[in-house]
Design an enzyme around this catalytic site. Structure first.
Site, PDB file in Angstrom:
ATOM      1  CG  ASN A   1      83.312  23.453  58.462  1.00  0.00           C
ATOM      2  OD1 ASN A   1      82.709  24.249  59.195  1.00  0.00           O
ATOM      3  ND2 ASN A   1      84.363  22.922  58.942  1.00  0.00           N
TER       4      ASN A   1
ATOM      5  CD  GLU B   1      85.370  18.479  59.774  1.00  0.00           C
ATOM      6  OE1 GLU B   1      85.506  17.464  60.692  1.00  0.00           O
ATOM      7  OE2 GLU B   1      86.244  19.457  59.405  1.00  0.00           O
TER       8      GLU B   1
ATOM      9  CD  GLU C   1      84.807  27.842  51.328  1.00  0.00           C
ATOM     10  OE1 GLU C   1      84.469  26.852  51.868  1.00  0.00           O
ATOM     11  OE2 GLU C   1      86.253  28.176  51.430  1.00  0.00           O
TER      12      GLU C   1
END
Ligand code: THU
Length: 128
Positions: A44, A46, A57
């Site tokens: 991930n 951010e 994903e």
């Protein structure tokens, strides 16, 4: 020979370490394996504009698609926080369109997993 879940667990937990998550502090890793056995992993990433955040994903699948791979066998997902992290709605939609028959492995930190078909996680998904 390694089992698919072992490969996915190893790659997703390794890439999870690279998560850029100063806001949520949650680290997520995902690894996708193509029909011919190539592996792409993502974490991930951010952003201070929270909506610009990219989930692990989508990072993994986007890497694979960018390299020209279009057929996928399985994706594994792990986090440093939740037992068996479950993909968010946007990721379910994203996975379902690009890999409608993919197996989704949700790992805990011990490498135990729950396996689903993406259609189980997103029944009656939106399509154009
Ligand atoms: N996250 C993922 O990477 N995958 C998911 O399926 C759920 C959420 C990340 C996005 C964000 O960096 C953090 O988890 C908290 O939402």
């Amino acid at each position: 020979m390694k089992k698919i879940y072992q490969i996915l667990f190893e790659h997703s937990s390794e890439v999870m370490k690279n998560a850029y998550s100063p806001y949520s502090k949650i680290k997520v890793g995902a690894a996708v394996i193509t029909k011919d056995g190539y592996i792409f992993a993502g974490c991930n990433v951010e952003n201070s504009s929270y909506g610009a955040t990219i989930c692990a994903e989508r990072a993994a699948i986007t890497k694979a698609i960018s390299e020209g791979f279009k057929e996928f066998k399985a994706i594994g997902i792990i986090s440093d926080r939740f037992k068996f992290i479950s993909p968010c709605g946007i990721c379910r939609q994203f996975i379902a369109e690009l890999a409608p028959n993919i197996d989704v492995y949700l790992f805990n930190s011990d490498g135990k997993f729950k396996r689903f078909k993406i259609k189980e996680l997103l029944p009656i998904g939106f399509r154009i």
